[in-house]
Design an enzyme around this catalytic site. Structure first.
Site, short mmCIF file in Angstrom:
data_model
loop_
_atom_site.label_atom_id
_atom_site.label_comp_id
_atom_site.label_asym_id
_atom_site.label_seq_id
_atom_site.Cartn_x
_atom_site.Cartn_y
_atom_site.Cartn_z
N HIS A 164 0.83 -1.20 0.00
CA HIS A 164 0.00 0.00 0.00
C HIS A 164 0.86 1.26 0.00
O HIS A 164 0.62 2.20 -0.77
CB HIS A 164 -0.90 0.02 1.24
CG HIS A 164 -2.20 -0.68 1.09
ND1 HIS A 164 -2.32 -2.05 1.18
CD2 HIS A 164 -3.46 -0.21 0.86
CE1 HIS A 164 -3.59 -2.39 1.04
NE2 HIS A 164 -4.30 -1.29 0.83
N ARG A 197 -1.08 2.66 7.29
CA ARG A 197 -0.77 1.23 7.39
C ARG A 197 -0.32 0.85 8.79
O ARG A 197 -0.55 -0.26 9.26
CB ARG A 197 0.30 0.85 6.37
CG ARG A 197 -0.06 1.14 4.94
CD ARG A 197 -1.41 0.57 4.57
NE ARG A 197 -1.36 -0.89 4.46
CZ ARG A 197 -2.43 -1.69 4.53
NH1 ARG A 197 -3.63 -1.18 4.77
NH2 ARG A 197 -2.30 -3.00 4.39
N HIS A 203 1.17 -2.98 9.10
CA HIS A 203 2.61 -2.90 8.85
C HIS A 203 3.35 -2.25 10.00
O HIS A 203 2.80 -1.41 10.74
CB HIS A 203 2.88 -2.08 7.58
CG HIS A 203 2.55 -2.82 6.32
ND1 HIS A 203 3.36 -3.80 5.80
CD2 HIS A 203 1.49 -2.72 5.49
CE1 HIS A 203 2.81 -4.26 4.68
NE2 HIS A 203 1.68 -3.63 4.48
N ASP A 207 8.60 -1.13 7.75
CA ASP A 207 8.04 -1.55 6.46
C ASP A 207 7.66 -0.33 5.63
O ASP A 207 7.94 -0.24 4.43
CB ASP A 207 6.78 -2.40 6.66
CG ASP A 207 6.99 -3.66 7.47
OD1 ASP A 207 8.12 -4.16 7.49
OD2 ASP A 207 6.00 -4.12 8.08
N HIS A 366 -27.97 22.83 -16.35
CA HIS A 366 -28.13 24.00 -17.22
C HIS A 366 -27.19 25.14 -16.80
O HIS A 366 -26.70 25.90 -17.64
CB HIS A 366 -29.56 24.52 -17.16
CG HIS A 366 -30.54 23.71 -17.95
ND1 HIS A 366 -30.76 23.93 -19.29
CD2 HIS A 366 -31.35 22.69 -17.59
CE1 HIS A 366 -31.69 23.08 -19.72
NE2 HIS A 366 -32.06 22.31 -18.71
N ASP A 373 -32.58 22.41 -23.51
CA ASP A 373 -33.93 21.83 -23.61
C ASP A 373 -34.49 22.23 -24.96
O ASP A 373 -34.57 23.44 -25.26
CB ASP A 373 -34.84 22.35 -22.50
CG ASP A 373 -34.41 21.89 -21.11
OD1 ASP A 373 -33.73 20.87 -21.01
OD2 ASP A 373 -34.77 22.58 -20.13
N HIS A 451 -34.28 17.06 -22.77
CA HIS A 451 -33.10 17.53 -22.03
C HIS A 451 -31.84 16.79 -22.47
O HIS A 451 -31.77 15.56 -22.38
CB HIS A 451 -33.36 17.30 -20.53
CG HIS A 451 -32.24 17.70 -19.62
ND1 HIS A 451 -32.36 18.72 -18.71
CD2 HIS A 451 -30.99 17.19 -19.45
CE1 HIS A 451 -31.23 18.81 -18.02
NE2 HIS A 451 -30.38 17.90 -18.46
#
Length: 473
Positions: A164, A197, A203, A207, A366, A373, A451
């Site tokens: 990770h 981690r 971990h 690490d 919009h 439209d 639309h």
């Protein structure tokens, strides 16, 4: 160091609980054999009887203290979700732009291919050292969304280095190269990602520390690939293009045009400038009966007009750009349950209490300037084409799939609860408009046949405030 958690927590709300076993299969810039061998590059992790291990133990206790902070604990859980999409969503806030396959395809390709490449080099040392993870060492549980499943899976692989952390730090290095203006924020978030981690118990600190070096080694090697350098250039170009539209002033109409300047034969019936609309009054912000769009949307609409003109039709516009004050006017009206003067014309079967949020919302596409439209006008009959129900009708009769299948264009018939239906011809008319709009880059709305929004809209997150009136330059 104090961190702002608001954008981190927002991203966590968008994430589902994804198992750590999810894996992506992506192409890579180098094979694992072409990448540096981490076993030869870095020293072994501290043994459990070494003086250095005392620091790991102290940091594990630090992590347990961090869990008492509910905000930091939630971030750590979110960071534990394995997957490129989850990681990039976590880092998007620091990067300053959402990163996903649809909206930022070049950045997405760079990141996923690069991370798939650098991910390879942490596998061999994990297997070689098979270092016991802290949650197993202490016989305690992980702080993750699916702790039992994660503990079973992580218990089968070594702790050194942290996959990770290596992935998160490599991602931070890449994102900071794309957007150096936010490098400090990106690296602060990348550092926090590694700390997570330790907090979840997956971990040891050593690490995590080694993994940032692993990421840097992999990141350095990426630059030896011509394909990587080319993709990085494309990612930077995409970021630059999107950044130009990211922080525009909401009162700036410089990238907008009058629709009739681009599509001269468009017919305008701007309902919100008059009183024939569901409110029954002129809407705030509509100073003139005209229609505006972003340049990009207007050019796409011209392509639609050109196609339909060849078939004997003209475009008729009901609404296009809508200022935020108009949307606010709609909200005030919807909250006044006693004002029902137009009920019989636009929402006879509905009470006003259901209009929010099913039909009226605080934000409108919009207002971003690339939604329109419209309907079509038959030049042979000199009449508006019959679509089966009026513009701004609140009900299922307005849905594109009412009495038919828009995907196939086939009419199926049927009736609404009120006993209403549309004919095969009316459904076909809707499909003529829908298919032409989609062919030229517009996406439909599943509740309103009239639309359409430009797929590649230039201001996807900007809600403009300037009034509707003819632009004169």
């Amino acid at each position: 160091m104090k961190h702002s958690y608001k954008w981190i927590l927002t991203s966590l709300l968008l994430l589902g609980c994804v198992t750590a076993s999810q894996a992506q299969k992506n192409e890579t810039y180098f094979t694992v054999d072409e990448m540096p061998n981490i076993i030869k590059c870095l020293p072994a992790p501290p043994s459990f009887d070494s003086p250095q291990f005392a620091y790991d133990q102290a940091r594990y206790q630090w992590g347990k203290e961090q869990r008492k902070d509910s905000v930091r604990a939630a971030i750590a859980r979110g960071d534990a979700i394995w997957g490129y999409e989850a990681l990039l969503r976590q880092l998007s806030g620091a990067f300053g732009m959402d990163i996903n396959e649809t909206e930022t395809p070049e950045i997405w390709k760079l990141m996923t291919t690069s991370l798939a490449t650098t991910d390879q080099i942490r596998v061999a040392p994990k297997k070689y050292y098979m270092r016991q993870r802290p949650f197993l060492y202490y016989n305690e549980h992980l702080l993750t969304y699916q702790a039992e499943e994660d503990e079973e899976e992580l218990g089968r692989e070594g702790s050194y280095p942290s996959g990770h952390t290596a992935r998160g730090w490599a991602a931070a290095l890449l994102l900071a190269e794309i957007n150096p203006a936010r490098a400090d924020t990106i690296f602060a978030r990348g550092w926090m990602y590694g700390e997570s981690r330790v907090i979840v118990g997956a971990h040891w600190q050593s690490d995590v520390d080694a993994s940032r070096v692993v990421a840097s080694i992999g990141y350095s090697q990426l630059h030896n690939s011509p394909a990587f350098r080319e993709q990085m250039a494309r990612a930077k170009a995409e970021f630059a293009a999107k950044s130009r539209y990211a922080n525009v002033r909401t009162d700036d109409n410089s990238d907008f045009v009058n629709i009739t300047d681009v599509v001269p034969d468009a017919i305008l019936e701007i309902r919100y400038h008059g009183t024939y609309n569901f409110v029954g009054a002129r809407i705030d912000g509509y100073e003139e009966p005209t229609a505006l769009l972003t340049r990009r949307a207007a050019q796409a609409l011209k392509a639609v007009s050109d196609e339909l003109k060849a078939k004997g039709y003209r475009l008729k516009i009901y609404d296009a750009y809508r200022p935020q004050c108009a949307v606010d006017h709609f909200m005030r009206w919807a909250q006044d349950i006693n004002d029902i003067q137009m009920k019989q014309y636009f929402y006879p079967e509905l009470g006003k209490e259901v209009l929010i949020p099913d039909y009226i919302a605080r934000k409108s596409g919009h207002t971003r300037g690339s939604t329109v439209d419209l309907t079509i006008f038959d030049m042979r009959t000199e009449k508006e084409v019959d679509m089966g129900c009026t513009f701004d009708w609140f009900g299922v009769e307005s849905h594109p799939d009412f009495c038919g299948n828009p995907a196939t264009g086939k009419y199926t018939g049927g009736k609404s609860k009120a006993g209403r239906s549309i004919t095969a011809t009316q459904f076909k008319n809707r499909m003529i408009l829908r298919q032409a709009m989609m062919r030229h880059g517009f996406k439909p709305l599943d509740t309103e046949w009239w639309h359409f929004t430009l797929k590649d809209e230039p201001y996807p997150k900007t809600y403009f405030t300037f009034p509707v009136k003819k632009i004169v330059r």
